[in-house]
Design an enzyme around this catalytic site. Structure first.
Site, PDB file in Angstrom:
ATOM      1  N   ASP A  38       3.385   9.258  -0.686  1.00 41.40           N
ATOM      2  CA  ASP A  38       2.197   8.516  -0.252  1.00 41.40           C
ATOM      3  C   ASP A  38       1.894   7.463  -1.310  1.00 41.40           C
ATOM      4  O   ASP A  38       1.913   7.775  -2.509  1.00 41.40           O
ATOM      5  CB  ASP A  38       1.009   9.496  -0.152  1.00 41.40           C
ATOM      6  CG  ASP A  38       0.048   9.137   0.967  1.00 41.40           C
ATOM      7  OD1 ASP A  38       0.014   7.964   1.363  1.00 41.40           O
ATOM      8  OD2 ASP A  38      -0.682  10.038   1.423  1.00 41.40           O
ATOM      9  N   HIS A  79       0.813  -1.223   0.000  1.00 42.03           N
ATOM     10  CA  HIS A  79       0.000   0.000   0.000  1.00 42.03           C
ATOM     11  C   HIS A  79       0.847   1.272   0.000  1.00 42.03           C
ATOM     12  O   HIS A  79       0.313   2.357  -0.203  1.00 42.03           O
ATOM     13  CB  HIS A  79      -0.929   0.007   1.221  1.00 42.03           C
ATOM     14  CG  HIS A  79      -2.037  -0.998   1.115  1.00 42.03           C
ATOM     15  ND1 HIS A  79      -3.332  -0.663   0.796  1.00 42.03           N
ATOM     16  CD2 HIS A  79      -2.039  -2.341   1.242  1.00 42.03           C
ATOM     17  CE1 HIS A  79      -4.082  -1.746   0.754  1.00 42.03           C
ATOM     18  NE2 HIS A  79      -3.325  -2.796   1.022  1.00 42.03           N
TER      19      HIS A  79
HETATM   20  P1  ADQ Z   1      -3.085   5.818   4.961  1.00 41.72           P
HETATM   21  O1  ADQ Z   1      -1.685   6.290   5.123  1.00 41.72           O
HETATM   22  O2  ADQ Z   1      -3.839   5.569   6.201  1.00 41.72           O
HETATM   23  O3  ADQ Z   1      -3.173   4.526   4.043  1.00 41.72           O
HETATM   24  P2  ADQ Z   1      -5.037   7.280   3.156  1.00 41.72           P
HETATM   25  O4  ADQ Z   1      -4.972   6.655   1.830  1.00 41.72           O
HETATM   26  O5  ADQ Z   1      -5.173   8.735   3.082  1.00 41.72           O
HETATM   27  O6  ADQ Z   1      -3.786   7.001   4.088  1.00 41.72           O
HETATM   28  O7  ADQ Z   1      -6.277   6.658   3.902  1.00 41.72           O
HETATM   29  C1  ADQ Z   1      -6.736   7.182   5.051  1.00 41.72           C
HETATM   30  C2  ADQ Z   1      -8.180   6.756   5.294  1.00 41.72           C
HETATM   31  O8  ADQ Z   1      -8.445   7.019   6.646  1.00 41.72           O
HETATM   32  C3  ADQ Z   1      -9.145   7.559   4.462  1.00 41.72           C
HETATM   33  O9  ADQ Z   1     -10.271   6.778   4.146  1.00 41.72           O
HETATM   34  C4  ADQ Z   1      -9.531   8.705   5.398  1.00 41.72           C
HETATM   35  O10 ADQ Z   1     -10.843   9.172   5.227  1.00 41.72           O
HETATM   36  C5  ADQ Z   1      -9.388   8.082   6.773  1.00 41.72           C
HETATM   37  N1  ADQ Z   1      -8.848   9.100   7.700  1.00 41.72           N
HETATM   38  C6  ADQ Z   1      -7.649   9.700   7.636  1.00 41.72           C
HETATM   39  N2  ADQ Z   1      -7.517  10.594   8.621  1.00 41.72           N
HETATM   40  C7  ADQ Z   1      -8.653  10.567   9.312  1.00 41.72           C
HETATM   41  C8  ADQ Z   1      -9.128  11.291  10.450  1.00 41.72           C
HETATM   42  N3  ADQ Z   1      -8.397  12.209  11.060  1.00 41.72           N
HETATM   43  N4  ADQ Z   1     -10.363  10.993  10.887  1.00 41.72           N
HETATM   44  C9  ADQ Z   1     -11.111  10.067  10.259  1.00 41.72           C
HETATM   45  N5  ADQ Z   1     -10.719   9.358   9.190  1.00 41.72           N
HETATM   46  C10 ADQ Z   1      -9.511   9.615   8.725  1.00 41.72           C
HETATM   47  C11 ADQ Z   1      -2.242   3.661   3.370  1.00 41.72           C
HETATM   48  C12 ADQ Z   1      -1.242   4.356   2.432  1.00 41.72           C
HETATM   49  C13 ADQ Z   1      -1.975   5.198   1.422  1.00 41.72           C
HETATM   50  C14 ADQ Z   1      -2.974   4.339   0.649  1.00 41.72           C
HETATM   51  C15 ADQ Z   1      -3.845   3.555   1.597  1.00 41.72           C
HETATM   52  C16 ADQ Z   1      -4.707   2.545   0.858  1.00 41.72           C
HETATM   53  O11 ADQ Z   1      -0.333   5.140   3.186  1.00 41.72           O
HETATM   54  O12 ADQ Z   1      -1.066   5.793   0.506  1.00 41.72           O
HETATM   55  O13 ADQ Z   1      -3.794   5.176  -0.145  1.00 41.72           O
HETATM   56  O14 ADQ Z   1      -3.072   2.828   2.542  1.00 41.72           O
HETATM   57  O15 ADQ Z   1      -3.932   1.742   0.034  1.00 41.72           O
END
Ligand code: ADQ
Length: 551
Positions: free
Chosen positions: A438, A230
């Protein structure tokens, strides 16, 4: 909603990629023109890779192994997902992986296996606990405090996470960590092995579990096993900063399919493998038990647009929503939603906001930045430091520019109920997603999906996000350039409605097409047994006629 079965596996059209694609199964996925340099290879194009699938010759009877992949055509096939953490059925999903897999697994006959989230003082390993989650069984084990520390805080989050995000200054290359990382992977594999059924397909997720297939294979498992990374995979010179990089990367050779987010990640793996002679090394060792013919392909993860749009805020998020609603009635909002992680570029985003207020006094008191930052990995020192730094910046900006009735940055250092996010995104004229690096970044896609098409907001997105190549109609910014980010804020805040609409239509097309279901299906198609038989047939032809084989 997802289908109840794993439709991709049964799809008769799932085998061959069109000729203008590098990987995956559909031409819209990865076009050659998208690629950074030369063509990212499927791994079977590398010189020296064994042409034939080599079945396990060693191994105990721990796993009920299978000898012929084409036998996996029955209807009793289960999807077995392995990830560090599982979903908590009693809490809303937060974090990329839980959000991406939660609904799929709820509606799938499957098994979801991983660490329980609990540590024990005991040196003895706990037994596996199971519970139901929709149609899936969740199976989890506890880990001892010591092992968990080395595996999770240590190698996973103080070595792999910083190095793979090219934040080497945060890496702690303690050799003990890798030992614990291997031990935990071995332990988890030894617990999963006896639970596997003949026709299962195993899908392993993320950097915590790179050696997992190697360990399962050592126990004699010959199932189809796929891996999805990921997070980004950096160039070879960066990977090589990890002292144990050879052992680590060899672990990927025990999978049948290695999925990455972006073509650049595929290219980095191919380049690493070539430079390090990965295939030759494995051939020389003649380790039949572990050698596979992994295919490496890019599968950019997406979101479930309909599910996101259907979310309704619950009473528990009313307080925060009321604050933000109140502010949106008075000023234009900008919003950032992240885990409080140094890869997400939150300090630079705040500095750019400060520059905006410095250079455009006319915008003061007319714009507010809402930053929602969920605490994460607080036991890792770099995260505690980031937390202090972020709070300090927020306070400085609010002290410097705030007025009696205006706080320039509304800072919520918490995880907000997922149900409230679409409304928060929709109230914000600008979505700010500025990671330094990311894998993909789902918030960028969620922001687009949640907008009102009649009056949409503008996404400011850094090129550090894996999603940047798909979302090129956003305002793209270099993640480390504060001034460029500040200028993009201004442009977004002042963009006329017709331009916002035009961009939104284009962005939405991608978010809807390459969505979560598409990601899951293209991945599982590529991992399916029918894909295995297609590969093995083409190998047979290649071996009969050496001229037609890969060069
Ligand atoms: P993450 O690093 O966790 O994931 P991201 O892809 O942005 O990053 O996903 C975060 C998820 O958590 C989103 O659905 C978001 O809505 C939720 N989220 C984030 N902050 C939040 C908050 N403060 N309150 C509530 N919800 C929150 C890892 C990788 C990413 C990749 C994903 C999926 O780092 O690059 O996109 O996996 O593969």
């Amino acid at each position: 909603m997802f289908n109840n079965t794993i439709p991709s596996i049964y799809s008769p059209t799932s085998t061959q990629a069109p000729s203008d694609t590098v990987a995956i199964t559909e031409s819209k996925v990865v076009r050659k023109s998208d690629l950074p340099r030369s063509r990212p290879a499927q791994f079977d194009e590398l010189p020296g890779l064994p042409r034939r699938y080599i079945a396990s010759e060693k191994g105990s009877e721990l796993c009920r192994s299978i000898s012929d992949a084409s036998a996996l055509s029955g209807s009793d096939r289960r999807l077995v997902v392995v990830s560090n953490r599982l979903i908590d059925p009693n809490k809303p999903a937060a974090g990329g992986l839980a959000v991406a897999l939660g609904e799929m697994m709820h509606n799938t006959d499957g098994l979801w296996f991983g660490w329980s989230g609990k540590t024990t003082d005991a040196s003895q390993v706990s037994s596996v606990r199971t519970e139901s989650f929709g149609r899936t069984t969740l199976a989890q084990i506890d880990l001892s405090k010591k092992l968990h520390h080395g595996y999770y805080e240590g190698f996973s989050n103080s070595v792999l996470w910083p190095v793979f995000h090219e934040k080497l200054k945060f890496a702690d290359l303690n050799p003990e960590y890798f030992k614990d990382y291997e031990t935990v992977n071995n332990l988890l594999a030894s617990k999963l092995g006896p639970m596997l059924r003949e026709n299962d397909i195993v899908w392993v997720h993320d950097y915590h579990l790179i050696p997992f297939a190697q360990q399962l294979r050592a126990h004699g498992c010959q199932h189809r096993i796929g891996f999805f990374n990921h997070i980004p995979l950096p160039p070879p010179d960066v990977i090589k900063q990890i002292p144990e990089h050879r052992k680590l990367m060899e672990g990927l050779m025990s999978y049948d399919l290695v999925g990455m987010q972006r073509p650049e990640d595929v290219e980095n793996f191919r380049s690493y493998a070539e430079k390090e002679g990965l295939v030759q090394r494995l051939n020389e060792r003649d380790s039949g038990a572990f050698r596979r013919k992994p295919s490496i392909q890019a599968f950019p993860i997406g979101i479930d647009v309909e599910s996101l749009r259907a979310l309704q805020p619950s009473s528990e998020s009313e307080a925060i929503l009321d604050d933000i609603r109140n502010e949106s009635g008075r000023r234009k909002l900008m919003v950032g939603v992240d885990r409080l992680d140094y890869s997400k570029g939150i300090p630079k985003r705040l500095m750019a906001f400060r520059e905006l207020l410095e250079t455009r006094p006319d915008l003061r008191n007319h714009v507010t930045l809402v930053q929602i930052a969920a605490p994460t990995r607080q036991t890792v020192p770099a995260y505690a430091k980031l937390s202090d730094k972020t709070r300090k910046l927020v306070d400085e900006i609010n002290d410097q520019f705030g007025a009696i009735d205006w706080k320039p940055v509304m800072y919520f250092n918490e995880s907000v109920d997922r149900n409230a996010l679409p409304e928060i995104y929709r109230m914000s004229r600008v979505g700010v997603v500025t990671p330094v690096a990311d894998g993909m970044n789902l918030v960028a896609k969620e922001y687009i999906a949640a907008q009102n098409p009649e009056n949409p907001g503008v996404l400011v997105l850094s090129t550090g996000a894996g999603s940047a190549s798909q979302l090129s109609d956003s305002l793209l910014v270099p993640p480390k350039d504060r001034t460029a980010i500040a200028k993009a804020y201004v442009r977004a805040l002042e963009m006329p409605r017709y331009q916002r609409q035009d961009r939104h239509v284009k962005l939405m097309r991608n978010v809807k097409t390459e969505d979560l279901r598409w990601w899951r299906e293209t991945y599982l198609n590529a991992l399916s047994p029918s894909q295995a038989s297609a590969e093995s047939k083409s190998n047979a032809i290649a071996e009969a006629d050496p001229e037609s084989g890969p060069s």
